[in-house]
Scaffold this motif. Structure first.
Motif, PDB file in Angstrom:
ATOM      1  N   PRO A 164      -1.333  10.801  15.922  1.00 35.75           N
ATOM      2  CA  PRO A 164      -0.881   9.393  15.340  1.00 35.75           C
ATOM      3  C   PRO A 164       0.156   9.935  14.618  1.00 35.75           C
ATOM      4  N   VAL A 165       1.362   9.191  14.615  1.00 33.90           N
ATOM      5  CA  VAL A 165       2.375   8.933  12.960  1.00 33.90           C
ATOM      6  C   VAL A 165       2.478   7.647  12.991  1.00 33.90           C
ATOM      7  N   ALA A 166       2.752   7.602  11.943  1.00 37.44           N
ATOM      8  CA  ALA A 166       3.281   6.288  11.353  1.00 37.44           C
ATOM      9  C   ALA A 166       3.934   6.067  10.842  1.00 37.44           C
ATOM     10  N   VAL A 167       4.952   5.098  11.021  1.00 38.21           N
ATOM     11  CA  VAL A 167       6.539   4.745  10.834  1.00 38.21           C
ATOM     12  C   VAL A 167       6.366   3.307   9.746  1.00 38.21           C
ATOM     13  N   ILE A 168       7.124   3.373   8.734  1.00 37.81           N
ATOM     14  CA  ILE A 168       6.599   2.385   7.573  1.00 37.81           C
ATOM     15  C   ILE A 168       7.613   1.966   7.477  1.00 37.81           C
ATOM     16  N   LEU A 169       7.817   0.293   8.214  1.00 34.52           N
ATOM     17  CA  LEU A 169       9.620  -0.130   7.782  1.00 34.52           C
ATOM     18  C   LEU A 169       9.713  -1.441   6.650  1.00 34.52           C
ATOM     19  N   PRO A 170      10.277  -1.433   5.891  1.00 33.44           N
ATOM     20  CA  PRO A 170      10.085  -2.664   4.739  1.00 33.44           C
ATOM     21  C   PRO A 170      10.564  -3.832   5.318  1.00 33.44           C
ATOM     22  N   GLU A 171      10.243  -4.204   4.639  1.00 31.21           N
ATOM     23  CA  GLU A 171      11.137  -6.443   5.202  1.00 31.21           C
ATOM     24  C   GLU A 171      12.467  -6.530   4.908  1.00 31.21           C
ATOM     25  N   ASP A 172      12.537  -5.928   4.221  1.00 30.77           N
ATOM     26  CA  ASP A 172      14.274  -6.176   3.924  1.00 30.77           C
ATOM     27  C   ASP A 172      15.154  -5.099   4.467  1.00 30.77           C
ATOM     28  N   ILE A 173      14.454  -4.067   5.394  1.00 30.96           N
ATOM     29  CA  ILE A 173      15.789  -3.531   6.284  1.00 30.96           C
ATOM     30  C   ILE A 173      15.990  -4.420   8.082  1.00 30.96           C
ATOM     31  N   PHE A 174      15.021  -4.470   8.413  1.00 29.32           N
ATOM     32  CA  PHE A 174      15.463  -4.818   9.899  1.00 29.32           C
ATOM     33  C   PHE A 174      17.576  -5.582   9.836  1.00 29.32           C
ATOM     34  N   ASP A 175      17.218  -6.397   8.470  1.00 32.83           N
ATOM     35  CA  ASP A 175      18.427  -7.385   9.159  1.00 32.83           C
ATOM     36  C   ASP A 175      20.265  -6.546   8.552  1.00 32.83           C
ATOM     37  N   GLN A 225       0.558  -1.306   0.286  1.00 33.42           N
ATOM     38  CA  GLN A 225       0.232  -0.563   0.178  1.00 33.42           C
ATOM     39  C   GLN A 225       0.846   0.941   0.076  1.00 33.42           C
ATOM     40  N   ASN A 226       0.283   2.234  -0.813  1.00 30.65           N
ATOM     41  CA  ASN A 226       0.982   3.308  -0.781  1.00 30.65           C
ATOM     42  C   ASN A 226       0.302   4.287   0.980  1.00 30.65           C
ATOM     43  N   TYR A 227       1.296   4.171   1.857  1.00 28.06           N
ATOM     44  CA  TYR A 227       0.985   4.964   3.171  1.00 28.06           C
ATOM     45  C   TYR A 227       0.744   5.942   3.017  1.00 28.06           C
ATOM     46  N   SER A 228       1.679   6.958   2.308  1.00 30.95           N
ATOM     47  CA  SER A 228       2.067   8.020   2.360  1.00 30.95           C
ATOM     48  C   SER A 228       0.689   8.454   1.867  1.00 30.95           C
ATOM     49  N   VAL A 229       0.029   7.339   0.601  1.00 37.32           N
ATOM     50  CA  VAL A 229      -1.560   8.514   0.510  1.00 37.32           C
ATOM     51  C   VAL A 229      -2.853   7.789   1.349  1.00 37.32           C
ATOM     52  N   LEU A 230      -2.498   6.568   1.385  1.00 34.90           N
ATOM     53  CA  LEU A 230      -3.522   6.496   2.034  1.00 34.90           C
ATOM     54  C   LEU A 230      -3.721   7.045   3.474  1.00 34.90           C
ATOM     55  N   LEU A 231      -2.851   6.915   4.852  1.00 39.40           N
ATOM     56  CA  LEU A 231      -2.843   7.282   6.047  1.00 39.40           C
ATOM     57  C   LEU A 231      -2.651   9.416   6.014  1.00 39.40           C
ATOM     58  N   SER A 232      -2.607   9.519   5.190  1.00 38.22           N
ATOM     59  CA  SER A 232      -2.527  11.574   5.139  1.00 38.22           C
ATOM     60  C   SER A 232      -3.511  12.252   5.491  1.00 38.22           C
ATOM     61  N   ASP A 233      -4.987  11.890   6.221  1.00 36.45           N
ATOM     62  CA  ASP A 233      -6.337  11.926   6.633  1.00 36.45           C
ATOM     63  C   ASP A 233      -6.320  11.706   7.659  1.00 36.45           C
ATOM     64  N   ILE A 234      -5.536  11.209   8.609  1.00 36.25           N
ATOM     65  CA  ILE A 234      -5.731  10.741  10.094  1.00 36.25           C
ATOM     66  C   ILE A 234      -4.063  10.108  10.798  1.00 36.25           C
ATOM     67  N   THR A 235      -3.065  10.911   9.987  1.00 32.22           N
ATOM     68  CA  THR A 235      -1.765  10.994  11.120  1.00 32.22           C
ATOM     69  C   THR A 235      -1.627  12.379  11.046  1.00 32.22           C
ATOM     70  N   LYS A 236      -0.194  12.511  11.761  1.00 34.03           N
ATOM     71  CA  LYS A 236       0.490  13.761  11.676  1.00 34.03           C
ATOM     72  C   LYS A 236       1.165  13.967  10.913  1.00 34.03           C
ATOM     73  N   LEU A 237       1.914  12.304  10.213  1.00 34.99           N
ATOM     74  CA  LEU A 237       2.947  12.510   9.776  1.00 34.99           C
ATOM     75  C   LEU A 237       2.866  10.946   9.429  1.00 34.99           C
ATOM     76  N   VAL A 238       3.523  11.046   7.650  1.00 33.16           N
ATOM     77  CA  VAL A 238       4.133   9.294   7.374  1.00 33.16           C
ATOM     78  C   VAL A 238       5.406   9.281   7.131  1.00 33.16           C
ATOM     79  N   ILE A 239       6.468   8.093   7.698  1.00 33.04           N
ATOM     80  CA  ILE A 239       7.708   8.744   7.480  1.00 33.04           C
ATOM     81  C   ILE A 239       8.522   7.075   7.350  1.00 33.04           C
TER      82      ILE A 239
END
Ligand SMILES: Cc1ncc(C[n+]2csc(CCOP(=O)(O)OP(=O)(O)O)c2C)c(N)n1
Length: 561
Positions: A155-166, A115-129
């Motif tokens: 609320p602030v959303a922090v988006i974390l791609p699956e391959d970044i954690f390692d 999903q494109n969270y910056s678009v989807l969450l723009s009206d229900i979060t203070k910030l999408v990072i």
């Protein structure tokens, strides 16, 4: 020394004082959860629905005045959790939601659950990072907490791609920003004092901003009481913030909730000054923008809220103060009250008398089930001074606000914006946060089957909230709206519900189940519920549908098609 992004994120959460996170696990961020569990520095509360996890984190945000944290998987997980973001956004509740994302190489391909969270969450979060570089991870969290907790919290959303954690990084933990607590200007305080000195009939509304200040500094209550008493001011807690002023205090000016009863609102409208002290001034509180009228209030308005963006956004105040409400109270108390303050005693007493009359523990008998008033009044007798009450959304809540005499020191949690499903998760979070204290959730039969399944989470984590279900076999609130708007049409059929035996349902989770089907069973049933203490309790109350709210009822002839 380089370390994984997952470890850096966990250390960053630790630095922000996070000791508990709520989640429904997902493969898109499994790298983070597994590191959390391995490191074991914070409790990972595994919930049954992302909305449940989100509402628990929102409750945590309110209980600690720090952003609550929840973690959800990408796509379907986040979609389930959106209602909690919506609530936190409207309710000015600090929340950080960590959301999984597809691998970076697949961005934009409509990869599985993308999903494109910056678009989807723009009206229900203070910030999408979006965190796409390992070096950004800790800074992103520090920013998320700061933005969630400052100004108008949210609320602030922090988006974390699956391959970044390692991925490995040398980036250090970015430390928390200091809390910024805005204070009032001297010139504004002088004007406020002048307005208060002139006013014969002031009305002081206290709301969620003051609740936040009270978590930071419990002296808020003593200071507010001193202000009310020495400056002779009536204090009106606003919708869903009833515990900000004790209901038995002689300066209680009436509860400014949803649809204030005519006797009270008509008197309130005689005010010559309104001071919104830490109240955002929503649709609900302003009685659908009629008191005060929007955009130009019909009486002088002082709006005090810690964020200049909000002051003046809807209403044009005569004086706007972008400051912490407690700082304003303290600044007022630094001076002597106006010489003529006592002249307002009659005005305060008049409002207080109406308030006390409205709070009288009286109700009429019903023939189609128990009047929920009887149950709520009984619960009120058992509530300890440090009890927490949560409420789902629905008409049963009107009984809670009418019949429970809330006190400072008690806690009340709900979705101010009225999301069904919030009551039980908030109760579970409160029970975990306030161990050894009473936690009571009021909920309708509609809400009970939306999110009541989080009772499983209560059982799993060994906490014991009491869930009081008003089972009127209908989405009662909507039946009422239908009746009010279209009185000539049949309405009950469109809102009727067929329910399970909720007491039996509770037992299958390992909780206690109690049924109240007649007013004669109320005292015993409620006493038993409070006596359990070691596991969750469900009290299945078979309530009247004709008693549509604490204030009105249908005649049988009205209700039937
Ligand atoms: C998530 C969500 N869906 C729908 C609504 C609209 N809504 C408000 S109250 C209500 C009915 C609540 O019914 P119930 O829980 O049985 O309580 P009652 O009103 O009967 O006391 C509905 C459907 C809402 N506020 N939130």
């Amino acid at each position: 020394m380089p370390q994984s992004v997952a470890r850096l994120l966990v250390e960053s959460l630790e630095a922000h004082d996070v000791d508990q996170v709520y989640c429904v696990p997902g493969e898109s961020y499994i790298g983070l959860t597994s590191t959390m569990v391995e490191k074991n520095s914070m409790r990972v509360v595994v919930c049954r629905h992302e909305a449940g996890a989100g509402f628990m984190a929102a409750a945590d945000g309110r209980l600690r005045n720090r952003a609550g944290v929840c973690m959800v998987s990408r796509g379907p997980g986040l979609s389930n959790g959106i209602v909690a973001l919506h609530t936190a956004y409207h309710d000015a509740t600090p929340l950080v939601m960590l959301i999984g994302q597809v691998e970076r190489k697949d961005f934009g391909r409509l990869a599985l659950q993308e999903q494109n969270y910056s678009v989807l969450l723009s009206d229900i979060t203070k910030l999408v990072i979006e965190v796409n570089e390992p070096e950004m991870a800790s800074e992103a969290l520090a920013r998320a907490f700061h933005v969630a907790e400052s100004g108008t919290p949210g609320p602030v959303a922090v988006i974390l791609p699956e391959d970044i954690f390692d991925d490995e990084t040398d980036a250090p933990v970015d430390q928390p920003r200091p809390a910024v607590i805005p204070g009032p200007r001297t010139a504004d305080m002088a004007k406020l004092k002048e307005m208060l000195a002139k006013s014969e009939r002031p009305l002081v509304l206290v709301g969620g901003g003051l609740m936040a200040d009270a978590i930071r500094d419990p002296a808020v209550y003593e200071d507010l009481n001193t202000l009310a008493e020495t400056w002779t001011l009536p204090i009106s807690p606003t919708h869903r913030r009833p515990m900000l002023f004790s209901a038995d205090h002689p300066n209680y000016g009436g509860y400014m909730g949803i649809r204030v009863p005519p006797a009270l609102i008509n008197e309130m409208k005689k005010a010559d000054l309104m001071i919104a002290l830490g109240e955002r001034m929503t649709d609900t509180v302003s009685q659908s923008y009629s008191f005060p009228t929007a955009p130009q209030p019909q009486l002088p308005l002082v709006h005090i809220w810690p964020d200049a963006n909000e002051v003046g956004r809807v209403f044009r105040p005569d004086l706007g103060i972008a400051a912490s409400p407690h700082e304003v109270i303290k600044a007022l108390l630094a001076d002597a009250p106006p010489a003529n303050a006592k002249a307002r005693q009659g005005w305060v007493d008049g409002l207080n008398k109406i308030h006390r009359d409205l709070l009288a523990k009286e109700w009429d008998p019903t023939t189609d089930g128990v009047n929920f008033a009887a149950i709520v009044c009984e619960v009120d007798k058992h509530l300890a001074p440090d009890a927490t009450v949560t409420s789902d959304a629905g008409n049963f809540g009107s009984f809670v606000h009418r019949y429970i005499g809330f006190k400072q020191g008690q806690m009340f949690l709900a979705s101010v914006v009225g999301a069904m499903g919030s009551g039980m998760p908030m109760a579970v979070a409160a029970a975990m946060r306030r161990p050894g204290t009473q936690v009571v959730c009021f909920i309708g039969d509609g809400g009970a089957l939306m999110m009541g399944n989080e009772i499983a989470t209560a059982v799993q984590y060994g906490v014991a909230p009491i869930m009081i279900i008003s089972d009127n076999s209908m989405y009662g609130t909507i039946g009422m709206h239908s009746y009010v708007r279209y009185p000539d049409r049949p309405f009950m059929d469109g809102t009727r519900l067929t329910n399970p035996d909720f007491a039996a349902w509770a037992r299958t989770f390992g909780a206690e189940g109690i049924t109240i089907a007649d007013e004669s069973e109320v005292a015993d049933g409620i006493a038993k519920a409070f006596a359990v203490k070691t596991r969750p309790v469900v009290v299945h109350c078979k309530t009247s549908a004709l008693q549509m709210s604490a204030w009105r009822r249908y005649e049988l002839a009205d209700a039937l098609p």
